[in-house]
Structure formats: C-alpha cells, structure tokens
Design a protein around this motif. Structure first.
Motif, short mmCIF file in Angstrom:
data_model
loop_
_atom_site.label_atom_id
_atom_site.label_comp_id
_atom_site.label_asym_id
_atom_site.label_seq_id
_atom_site.Cartn_x
_atom_site.Cartn_y
_atom_site.Cartn_z
N ILE A 134 -4.12 5.65 0.22
CA ILE A 134 -3.99 7.12 0.33
C ILE A 134 -3.05 7.90 0.00
N ALA A 135 -3.06 9.16 -0.74
CA ALA A 135 -2.01 9.86 -0.82
C ALA A 135 -2.40 10.99 -0.85
N ASP A 136 -1.48 12.14 -0.08
CA ASP A 136 -1.93 13.47 0.26
C ASP A 136 -3.04 13.69 0.87
N ASN A 137 -3.26 12.73 1.70
CA ASN A 137 -4.64 12.68 2.73
C ASN A 137 -5.98 12.63 1.94
N LYS A 138 -5.97 11.99 0.69
CA LYS A 138 -7.22 11.65 -0.17
C LYS A 138 -6.85 10.26 -0.56
N ILE A 139 -8.16 9.46 -1.03
CA ILE A 139 -8.18 8.17 -1.70
C ILE A 139 -7.94 8.36 -3.04
N VAL A 140 -7.15 7.61 -3.53
CA VAL A 140 -6.48 7.73 -4.84
C VAL A 140 -6.85 6.42 -5.24
N THR B 52 12.86 -1.03 -6.54
CA THR B 52 12.18 -0.09 -5.93
C THR B 52 10.84 -0.14 -6.67
N ALA B 53 9.66 0.57 -6.29
CA ALA B 53 8.38 0.59 -6.60
C ALA B 53 8.49 1.42 -7.87
N MET C 285 0.73 -1.23 -0.13
CA MET C 285 0.09 0.28 -0.11
C MET C 285 0.97 1.22 0.00
N GLY C 286 1.93 1.18 0.89
CA GLY C 286 2.73 2.36 0.77
C GLY C 286 3.51 2.58 -0.69
N ASN C 287 4.13 1.61 -1.09
CA ASN C 287 4.69 1.76 -2.48
C ASN C 287 3.89 2.05 -3.36
N LEU C 288 2.44 1.68 -3.47
CA LEU C 288 1.50 2.27 -4.52
C LEU C 288 1.16 3.65 -4.11
N ALA C 289 1.13 4.08 -3.05
CA ALA C 289 0.83 5.39 -2.77
C ALA C 289 1.91 6.33 -3.13
N ASP C 290 3.24 5.93 -2.98
CA ASP C 290 4.47 6.59 -3.52
C ASP C 290 4.26 6.77 -4.99
N VAL C 291 4.04 5.82 -5.73
CA VAL C 291 4.11 5.63 -7.28
C VAL C 291 2.74 6.67 -7.71
N TYR C 292 1.86 6.53 -6.99
CA TYR C 292 0.87 7.37 -7.45
C TYR C 292 1.04 8.88 -7.37
N ASP C 293 2.00 9.31 -6.16
CA ASP C 293 2.46 10.69 -5.92
C ASP C 293 3.39 11.22 -7.02
N VAL C 294 3.89 10.30 -7.82
CA VAL C 294 4.84 10.59 -8.78
C VAL C 294 3.95 10.68 -10.18
N ASN D 244 -0.89 5.96 -16.20
CA ASN D 244 0.30 6.63 -16.91
C ASN D 244 1.73 5.99 -16.12
N ALA D 245 1.29 5.57 -14.63
CA ALA D 245 2.33 5.16 -13.99
C ALA D 245 2.67 3.42 -14.68
N ILE D 246 1.72 2.75 -14.87
CA ILE D 246 2.14 1.40 -15.53
C ILE D 246 2.77 1.52 -16.73
N GLN D 247 2.15 2.34 -17.42
CA GLN D 247 3.04 2.56 -19.04
C GLN D 247 4.21 3.19 -18.86
N ALA D 248 4.54 4.13 -18.22
CA ALA D 248 5.95 4.68 -17.89
C ALA D 248 6.81 3.61 -17.35
N GLN D 249 6.39 2.82 -16.42
CA GLN D 249 7.37 1.98 -16.00
C GLN D 249 7.52 0.60 -16.66
N ILE D 250 6.83 0.18 -17.56
CA ILE D 250 6.95 -0.73 -18.64
C ILE D 250 8.01 -0.10 -19.84
#
Length: 554
Positions: free
Chosen positions: A228-234, A145-146, A55-64, A70-76
């Motif tokens: 949760i990222a930036d105190n909101k559900i993403v 890393t995530a 959960m923490g790793n996914l929140a960090d990825v969404y923050d970026v 976009n996150a999945i496509q960029a990491q592929i």
C-alpha cells in the motif's frame, strides 16, 4: 416367523458407540483434509508477518518511481562499469531477493543496536566483545537502502567474487551473522545476510492486478499480501508455501500428523466404548428392576415395591409403578372385603329362612300367617340387599342409569318427610324442615332414593326424643340440603369410614332396624352420577350432618 430380539441396553450401547465413531471419523477426516489443504497456506501467512520491513521498503520505492519496471531498471543502471551479456537479466531476477536482504540487514542492525544500548546502560556488565562491536559499526557505515540495493557492486558481475554464493547454513557460528564482502571502489561495502528461513527464494512481486513481475513464480497456492502506497494498493508480495505435497519434509510432516490423528482416533474409540458400556449398564439395571416389578404385579403380588433411586424419568416410572401396586393392593383388599361382606350379609337372612322352613318341616313351628310374615320380612331384606348391591355395582362401574329432568328437589324432600312421618313419630323424633326450592337437572327417583337413605339413617342412629333438622342453602352455582340429627354422635374415625360399603356404626342396632350398611355408600355414588356430592360432618345438634350438594342449571 421368529424375529430376533435386540435388548434396549444393547441398542443404547450400539447407538452411543456408533454415533461417537461416526462423529469422530468425520471430524478427524475433515481435520486431516483441512490441514493438508490449508496448513501450508497458514504457514505462509505466518511467514508473511515477518516481511513488514520489506513491505515498507517496496512501498517507498514505488512512491519514487510509480512503476515497478521503472524502479527495477533505474536501480540496476546505478551500477558502474560495463555489463556482461546476461548481467541485466540476472540482476532483474535478483532484485527482489536483494530488497529482502536489505530489509533483513536493517532489522538486524536495529535489533542489535537496541541490545547494545541496553547493555551500555548497565554499568555492571562487562565490556562488549570488540570484534562484534567493530562488525556492528561496519554494518552501520555500510548499511544499504532500498533505493540503492546494488551499491557496492560493479559491472561485469563476474568481477564481484562470491557475491552470489549463499552462506553455509551448516556453519552454526555464522548462521546468524552477516557476510562482509569488500570492494576496491571506495564506496559502501556489499553485505550479504544469511536467509535462515529461505524466504528470499520463495518471494515474488505482482502488480495491482496480480500480474507477475519478478521473483519466483509458482503454480501452487500463494499467500498474497498487498503493498500500500498513498492509501491504495500498488502491488502484491507473494510467498510460495514451504510445504508441498511432493516435498520430503511435507510428506514426513503429514505422516506424523496421520499417526497422531490415528492415535487420537483409537483413544476416542476406546473412550466411547467404555462410555457406551457404562451408559448402557446405567440404564439396564433400573429397567430390569422395573420389568421384574411388572412381572410381580402380573402374578398378583401387589405388595412388591420397585427400588430405583434415581431423579429422572425411570425414577418417576418406578414411583408410579409402586403407587399402582398400592392401588391394586387396595382394590384387591376391597374386592375380598366386598365378597366377604356380601356373603356375610346374605348368610344371615338365608340362615333365618332356612331355620324357619326346617322348623315347619319338622312340625316344631306351624305355618301360621305370623310365621309366613316373618319369613316374608327376611325375603324383603334379601331383596333390598341384592337391589342395593346391584345399584352400587352399577354405580362403581359408571353404568348407573339416570334419567335427568327439571326437578324442584325441595318438593321431593317435603313429600318424603311426609311419608316418613309415622316412622319419626314411632321413633319419638321431632322433625324441623325449612328450605327453598330450585330448578335442578335430576333423576327424581334416584334423588328420592338418596333422601330415603338419609332420613332412614337419621331414624336408626338418633336416640328417642331427639330431633332432625332439614334446611337448604343456595347461591348462583349450587343448591345444598343439610340433614342434621342429634346424638348418637360419631367419633372422627367413625366419620372417616362413613360411606364405605357395609360399614355400620352400631351393627346390632342397624340389623334390628333393617339396615344393610350400603345405603350411604350407594347414596354417595348416585349423587356423583347426577353431578352432585354427598359428604358427612359433625352436626351442631351433636349427631351427624349429611350435606348433599348439586350444581344449578346455568
């Protein structure tokens, strides 16, 4: 029509048993239904607690990237080389599993690093296994890393041998250890962690509106956990339950639960059967004793006592029944004494009359006026006795008629004292009267009857030369008259029995003066009928004090 009778003990037994069976059946049924419905969800919720790192790793990825696609496509696109026809689709489906694998590696390294540090601080421990230390160092050097989940891979994916082959769970020696895959690129090596709980194959990712993105979609109930990222559900991380209705493991699990519940059900039935039987027996015995005691009372055995030593309503009922038996026995004794005393009192004047009449018939006694006067005296005694008996019987049956009117009782007393003056003089008694009147609701004839009995009693039981004092007391509520006389005095026992039917302190003396032994008893009943009270005590003059009290008109 004969209606079959059901004993109360059987009713109690069936009530307790059936109530317990219904409660147990409903409770176990609801428990089984709830278990089938919610247990798989509970298991998934427990498993979700193990995904904190993911959960923490996914929140960090969404923050970026601020978007899951976009996150999945960029990491592929970070992978070098020429992709095969379906490589992008395979990596998109595999992305969430890879993120879980990375979180698993990070936790594995963190836990084993702590163990290694703790062992190194203890000088008495032996040297750590060189091979394990080397593996841990290799993991540290190649820890992913995530943000670069596919580091160590290259296109086409077919060139990465065994990269999608899961570890063999039967291999106990390697079930908890990472699988190291070497590459020829000079970059970080790709590390595959064994998934002992099989979570990676049941994970799915949803956006903030719970729209499916990647992972393993499921039509069954899914356990969700918000990201949760930036105190909101993403987004939400979903986990498919491990137990399914058609799954063999699930069927076996619920079959075992049914057997356990059935065992509990049978034990509950047996326990409730024993408890109901004991409770029915516990109540049946005292009820039978009470029933037997009641039957004895109906047979007239008033001395029978029910023995129920219980501190409850049945114990109270047995005490009341025993008290009732005592009262009935007293009443029966009183009734027999009443009959015996009445027959005895009637027998004496009748025997005298019979003897006088037979003497006249035999010519022994002549029919002179004196003899007729003697016979008339016996008839008067009989008439007075029968009248007193009738009045007393009516008073005890609460049927004595009283015609109440406003009366000044002191005037009535003065009149009766005047009427008794010749008798007082004949007995050689001095009378002192001092009192005040009041307006009372009384039956004047009945009140006169009481005073006649009290004054006559004083004449019969006071020695010649004695005195009788009559005085009154009153307050706002009551008016009281006292009749005191001088000796003969009474003992405490005689004073206690005074006022009972046919009781005489001196039987021979009373008979000679015409007493029946009913006057004081009748006076007490008449006073009660008019709302008053008659009581007796030792007189200050040494004889008897009669206290007659009536309430005032308020």
């Amino acid at each position: 029509m004969n209606i079959r009778r059901v004993p109360i003990a059987l009713r109690l037994f069936l009530t307790v048993l059936l109530t317990t069976l219904v409660i147990t059946t409903v409770s176990l049924g609801v428990l089984h239904w709830t278990m089938q419905r919610n247990f798989t969800q509970y298991v998934a919720d427990v498993e979700m607690q193990k995904l904190d790192g993911l959960m923490g790793n996914l929140a960090d990825v969404y923050d970026v990237y601020h978007d899951w696609g976009n996150a999945i496509q960029a990491q592929i696109l970070q992978i070098e080389g020429d992709a095969g026809p379906d490589d992008y689709d395979r990596l998109s489906r595999w992305w969430l599993r890879r993120q879980y694998d990375i979180a698993l590696q990070q936790r594995y390294f963190k836990e084993h690093s702590l163990v290694t540090a703790g062992a190194a601080m203890n000088a008495s421990n032996e040297m750590l296994n060189d091979e394990k230390a080397q593996d841990l160092k290799f993991i540290e050097q190649n820890l992913p890393t995530a943000f670069q989940p596919f580091e160590g891979l290259k296109f086409p994916l077919s060139a990465n041998q065994n990269i999608f082959r899961p570890s063999d769970p039967k291999d106990k020696n390697k079930a908890h250890a990472p699988v190291l895959q070497h590459n020829q690129t000079g970059k970080k090596h790709f590390i595959s962690m064994p998934d002992r709980l099989g979570l990676s194959s049941r994970l799915s990712l949803y956006d903030a509106k719970k729209q499916f993105i990647v992972g393993e979609p499921s039509d069954t109930q899914i356990s969700y956990r918000p990201i949760i990222a930036d105190n909101k559900i993403v987004g939400y991380l979903g986990l498919k339950p491990v137990l399914e209705e058609d799954d063999a493991v699930s069927i076996n699990f619920f079959s075992n639960q049914k057997r356990y519940l059935f065992l509990v059900y049978m034990l509950t039935i047996i326990s409730s059967l024993i408890a109901a039987l004991l409770m029915a027996t516990y109540f049946k015995k005292p009820i039978q004793r009470l029933l037997h005691g009641t039957r004895e009372l109906t047979k007239g055995n008033y001395q029978y006592q029910v023995k129920v030593n219980r501190n409850d309503e049945l114990g109270d009922l047995s005490n009341e029944l025993n008290q009732l038996a005592v009262i009935l026995d007293q009443h029966e004794t009183s009734r027999r004494q009443w009959v015996a005393d009445t027959s005895h009192e009637l027998k004496t004047p009748l025997a005298v009359l019979q003897a006088q009449i037979e003497a006249m018939q035999d010519g022994i006694r002549k029919p002179t006026p004196e003899h007729f006067a003697s016979m008339l005296n016996q008839v008067s005694s009989l008439k007075k006795l029968t009248q007193d008996l009738a009045d007393l019987a009516q008073a005890e049956a609460m049927q004595l008629k009283c015609y109440l009117a406003d009366v000044d009782p002191w005037r009535v007393i003065e009149q009766e004292i005047f009427n008794f003056k010749p008798k007082f003089e004949q007995a050689g008694l001095t009378v002192d009267a001092d009192g005040e009147g009041a307006e009372l609701q009384l039956d004047i004839d009945r009140f006169k009857q009481i005073m006649v009995n009290l004054l006559g009693n004083s004449i019969r039981y006071t020695e010649a030369g004695g005195q009788v004092q009559i005085h009154t007391e009153q307050n706002a509520q009551e008016w009281t008259v006292y009749v005191d006389d001088s000796p003969f005095g009474l003992t405490d026992e005689q004073l206690e029995n005074l006022g009972q039917r046919f009781y005489r302190v001196d039987d021979s003396r009373t008979r000679s003066t015409g007493g029946t032994g009913l006057g004081l008893a009748l006076s007490g009943k008449i006073a009660q009928a008019m709302g008053g009270q008659l009581s007796f005590a030792h007189s200050p003059l040494g004889g008897l004090r009669c206290k007659l009290t009536f309430p005032k008109n308020i």
